[in-house]
Design a protein around this motif. Structure first.
Motif, PDB file in Angstrom:
ATOM      1  N   LYS A   1      -1.649  -6.232  -7.941  1.00  0.00           N
ATOM      2  CA  LYS A   1      -1.313  -7.321  -7.024  1.00  0.00           C
ATOM      3  C   LYS A   1      -2.196  -7.259  -5.779  1.00  0.00           C
ATOM      4  O   LYS A   1      -2.711  -8.280  -5.313  1.00  0.00           O
ATOM      5  N   LEU A   2      -2.406  -6.044  -5.247  1.00  0.00           N
ATOM      6  CA  LEU A   2      -3.256  -5.885  -4.071  1.00  0.00           C
ATOM      7  C   LEU A   2      -4.708  -6.277  -4.362  1.00  0.00           C
ATOM      8  O   LEU A   2      -5.369  -6.898  -3.533  1.00  0.00           O
ATOM      9  N   VAL A   3      -5.195  -5.922  -5.552  1.00  0.00           N
ATOM     10  CA  VAL A   3      -6.574  -6.272  -5.918  1.00  0.00           C
ATOM     11  C   VAL A   3      -6.710  -7.791  -6.027  1.00  0.00           C
ATOM     12  O   VAL A   3      -7.729  -8.357  -5.617  1.00  0.00           O
ATOM     13  N   LYS A   4      -5.679  -8.461  -6.555  1.00  0.00           N
ATOM     14  CA  LYS A   4      -5.724  -9.922  -6.632  1.00  0.00           C
ATOM     15  C   LYS A   4      -5.740 -10.550  -5.249  1.00  0.00           C
ATOM     16  O   LYS A   4      -6.475 -11.498  -4.985  1.00  0.00           O
TER      17      LYS A   4
ATOM     18  N   ALA B   1      -8.403   2.008 -10.803  1.00  0.00           N
ATOM     19  CA  ALA B   1      -9.113   2.590 -11.951  1.00  0.00           C
ATOM     20  C   ALA B   1      -8.650   4.028 -12.188  1.00  0.00           C
ATOM     21  O   ALA B   1      -8.448   4.447 -13.337  1.00  0.00           O
ATOM     22  N   ASP B   2      -8.444   4.780 -11.112  1.00  0.00           N
ATOM     23  CA  ASP B   2      -7.973   6.157 -11.239  1.00  0.00           C
ATOM     24  C   ASP B   2      -6.577   6.208 -11.848  1.00  0.00           C
ATOM     25  O   ASP B   2      -6.298   7.043 -12.715  1.00  0.00           O
ATOM     26  N   ILE B   3      -5.714   5.315 -11.439  1.00  0.00           N
ATOM     27  CA  ILE B   3      -4.352   5.290 -11.977  1.00  0.00           C
ATOM     28  C   ILE B   3      -4.358   4.896 -13.446  1.00  0.00           C
ATOM     29  O   ILE B   3      -3.599   5.459 -14.247  1.00  0.00           O
ATOM     30  N   LYS B   4      -5.231   3.970 -13.803  1.00  0.00           N
ATOM     31  CA  LYS B   4      -5.308   3.572 -15.205  1.00  0.00           C
ATOM     32  C   LYS B   4      -5.754   4.759 -16.070  1.00  0.00           C
ATOM     33  O   LYS B   4      -5.279   4.929 -17.184  1.00  0.00           O
ATOM     34  N   LYS B   5      -6.644   5.615 -15.533  1.00  0.00           N
ATOM     35  CA  LYS B   5      -7.069   6.806 -16.271  1.00  0.00           C
ATOM     36  C   LYS B   5      -5.901   7.782 -16.438  1.00  0.00           C
ATOM     37  O   LYS B   5      -5.749   8.405 -17.469  1.00  0.00           O
TER      38      LYS B   5
ATOM     39  N   GLN C   1     -12.722  -2.426  -1.965  1.00  0.00           N
ATOM     40  CA  GLN C   1     -13.179  -1.523  -3.006  1.00  0.00           C
ATOM     41  C   GLN C   1     -12.209  -0.355  -3.213  1.00  0.00           C
ATOM     42  O   GLN C   1     -12.043   0.134  -4.324  1.00  0.00           O
ATOM     43  N   ASP C   2     -11.559   0.082  -2.134  1.00  0.00           N
ATOM     44  CA  ASP C   2     -10.663   1.226  -2.263  1.00  0.00           C
ATOM     45  C   ASP C   2      -9.497   0.919  -3.197  1.00  0.00           C
ATOM     46  O   ASP C   2      -9.075   1.776  -3.974  1.00  0.00           O
TER      47      ASP C   2
ATOM     48  N   GLU D   1       0.835  -1.207   0.000  1.00  0.00           N
ATOM     49  CA  GLU D   1       0.000   0.000   0.000  1.00  0.00           C
ATOM     50  C   GLU D   1       0.868   1.254   0.000  1.00  0.00           C
ATOM     51  O   GLU D   1       0.671   2.166  -0.813  1.00  0.00           O
ATOM     52  N   LYS D   2       1.812   1.306   0.938  1.00  0.00           N
ATOM     53  CA  LYS D   2       2.646   2.500   1.075  1.00  0.00           C
ATOM     54  C   LYS D   2       3.490   2.731  -0.177  1.00  0.00           C
ATOM     55  O   LYS D   2       3.638   3.868  -0.628  1.00  0.00           O
TER      56      LYS D   2
END
Length: 129
Positions: A106-109, A122-126, A115-116, A85-86
């Motif tokens: 990796k964190l999402v997996k 998604a924001d980073i992908k944008k 949800q955060d 995270e950090k």
């Protein structure tokens, strides 16, 4: 005779209640007095010794050092959630969106219920586009 015993108990009860009220009042006054004394002392010190203003340095070297520290942790513990995270946050601050995206994926997996992580990913992908 029983009457004077009852009177004594009533009188004693009132005395005890009065002492409790006095001690409570003294305690409250002492508490707020100590807070006020501390606040006044702090304000006086701040007035007498204003903080030294130092030129602002770039935060980038500090962020890069922190990133290296988290990378060392991840070498020992590749799935350390806090370090991941950090490190992702630091990479976003350093504008390394690709590196942050990889970590967040990796964190999402690892934590699909968070949800955060998904929102930040998604924001980073944008931002990468």
């Amino acid at each position: 005779m029983a009457r004077s015993g009852d009177d004594y108990l009533e009188t004693r009860k009132r005395q005890i209640e009065r002492k409790k009220r006095i001690w409570t009042t003294v305690s409250i006054i002492s508490f707020f007095g100590s807070i006020a004394f501390g606040a006044v002392s702090t304000i006086q010190r701040a007035i007498q010794n204003p903080p030294q203003v130092t030129p602002t340095q770039s935060a980038e070297p500090s962020l890069q050092e922190q990133a290296k520290g988290y990378e060392l942790v991840l070498q020992r513990e590749p799935n350390n959630q806090v370090a991941l995270e950090k490190l992702s946050l630091i990479r976003v601050q350093l504008k390394d969106f690709k590196g942050a995206r990889e970590i967040l994926e990796k964190l999402v997996k690892q934590h699909p219920d968070r949800q955060d992580y998904q929102v930040i990913l998604a924001d980073i992908k944008k931002r990468e586009k």
